[in-house]
Design an enzyme around this catalytic site. Structure first.
Site, PDB file in Angstrom:
ATOM      1  N   ASP A   1       0.879  -1.159   0.000  1.00  0.00           N
ATOM      2  CA  ASP A   1       0.000   0.000   0.000  1.00  0.00           C
ATOM      3  C   ASP A   1       0.928   1.223   0.000  1.00  0.00           C
ATOM      4  O   ASP A   1       2.116   1.106   0.328  1.00  0.00           O
ATOM      5  CB  ASP A   1      -0.870  -0.043   1.261  1.00  0.00           C
ATOM      6  CG  ASP A   1      -1.689   1.215   1.432  1.00  0.00           C
ATOM      7  OD1 ASP A   1      -2.345   1.637   0.460  1.00  0.00           O
ATOM      8  OD2 ASP A   1      -1.659   1.801   2.536  1.00  0.00           O
TER       9      ASP A   1
ATOM     10  N   ASP B   1      -0.084   5.039   0.939  1.00  0.00           N
ATOM     11  CA  ASP B   1      -0.328   6.030   1.996  1.00  0.00           C
ATOM     12  C   ASP B   1      -0.218   5.403   3.383  1.00  0.00           C
ATOM     13  O   ASP B   1      -0.985   4.500   3.712  1.00  0.00           O
ATOM     14  CB  ASP B   1      -1.728   6.632   1.832  1.00  0.00           C
ATOM     15  CG  ASP B   1      -1.891   7.347   0.500  1.00  0.00           C
ATOM     16  OD1 ASP B   1      -1.047   8.192   0.181  1.00  0.00           O
ATOM     17  OD2 ASP B   1      -2.867   7.061  -0.219  1.00  0.00           O
TER      18      ASP B   1
HETATM   19  C1  G6P Z   1      -5.667   5.621  -0.141  1.00  0.00           C
HETATM   20  C2  G6P Z   1      -5.817   6.289   1.209  1.00  0.00           C
HETATM   21  C3  G6P Z   1      -7.196   6.870   1.384  1.00  0.00           C
HETATM   22  C4  G6P Z   1      -7.564   7.731   0.182  1.00  0.00           C
HETATM   23  C5  G6P Z   1      -7.524   6.896  -1.085  1.00  0.00           C
HETATM   24  C6  G6P Z   1      -7.879   7.699  -2.321  1.00  0.00           C
HETATM   25  O1  G6P Z   1      -6.271   4.385  -0.075  1.00  0.00           O
HETATM   26  O2  G6P Z   1      -5.555   5.384   2.261  1.00  0.00           O
HETATM   27  O3  G6P Z   1      -7.203   7.638   2.569  1.00  0.00           O
HETATM   28  O4  G6P Z   1      -8.866   8.276   0.342  1.00  0.00           O
HETATM   29  O5  G6P Z   1      -6.222   6.367  -1.221  1.00  0.00           O
HETATM   30  O6  G6P Z   1      -6.868   8.638  -2.548  1.00  0.00           O
HETATM   31  P1  G6P Z   1      -6.941   9.794  -3.617  1.00  0.00           P
HETATM   32  O7  G6P Z   1      -5.524  10.340  -3.620  1.00  0.00           O
HETATM   33  O8  G6P Z   1      -7.317   9.176  -4.913  1.00  0.00           O
HETATM   34  O9  G6P Z   1      -7.944  10.768  -3.150  1.00  0.00           O
HETATM   35 MG    MG Z   2      -2.664   3.173   3.603  1.00  0.00          MG
END
Ligand code: G6P
Ligand code: MG
Length: 214
Positions: free
Chosen positions: A9, A11
């Site tokens: 993953d 983030d």
């Molecule tokens: C990741 C993060 C989420 C986020 C999602 C979409 O999974 O953990 O917190 O909302 O990505 O990210 P984006 O950059 O497309 O808004």
């Molecule tokens: Mg994450």
């Protein structure tokens, strides 16, 4: 198990952008007149942008129109983009680059499994794109975690069976997605939150391939 591929993953695992997502959502909640806590934020980790907005609106007991929702999501993303704008190679979390280097040397394939549409930009700003043999992000999948699509797509792109893949995740939804894909999962963070993971580590500092015990 014989590990053929590691799927990461993004983030909160490779970079500390989970914090930026939280701050940007909290700012939106503030502007809409309700509070949004870090514990509320656990529900948003690994969840797509629009699904995250739905959870936030449920917490704030709001029911805006579809057009307003699009505006709110854009407002959150604009602030998030401001946060990530200045990211550079120093923003990689401690030990990550060393661990990716060890995987490469060991011939273990490396994949990204993130539902973020901003993933490629973050990999490039932090200069780690070159480590990845496959990149799965929010632009190529249709189902966010906990659906297993993101990790199953990664395994397919790497030509490996799910049983030979290990997922690294900081989100509850991500641990569930890994298990639904038939993969083992190393949780990154607190064992209290990630109790479903097969093992949990605080981060990659001093972490070696031999420390993966599943
Ligand atoms: C990741 C993060 C989420 C986020 C999602 C979409 O999974 O953990 O917190 O909302 O990505 O990210 P984006 O950059 O497309 O808004
Ligand atoms: Mg994450």
């Amino acid at each position: 198990m014989t590990i053929k591929a590691c799927l990461f993953d993004l983030d909160g695992v490779l970079v500390d952008t989970a914090r930026y997502h939280y701050l940007a959502w909290r700012n939106l909640a503030d502007s809409l007149g309700f509070s949004f806590t870090e514990s509320d934020n656990e529900r948003l980790k690994g969840v797509s942008r629009m699904a995250s907005l739905e959870i936030l609106l449920e917490i704030g007991k709001m029911n805006p129109s579809e057009n307003e929702k699009i505006t709110f999501a854009a407002q959150k993303n604009a602030l998030y983009l401001e946060y990530i704008e200045k990211m550079n190679p120093d923003d990689i979390l401690p030990g990550v680059r060393e661990f990716l280097t060890e995987l490469k040397k060991a011939g273990i394939l490396i994949g990204l499994g993130s539902v973020s549409k901003n993933a490629q930009s973050i990999l490039s700003k932090t200069d780690i794109t070159g480590f990845f043999d496959a990149i799965v992000d929010g632009n190529i999948i249709s189902q966010a975690k906990p659906d297993p699509e993101v990790f199953l797509t990664g395994a397919k792109m790497l030509n490996t069976n799910p049983e030979q893949c290990v997922v690294f995740e900081d989100a509850l939804a991500g641990v569930e997605a890994a298990h639904r894909a038939g993969m083992k999962c190393v949780g990154i963070g607190s064992p209290d939150i990630l109790s479903e993971a097969d093992m949990v580590i605080p981060g990659f500092e001093n972490f070696k391939v031999k420390d993966i015990v599943l």
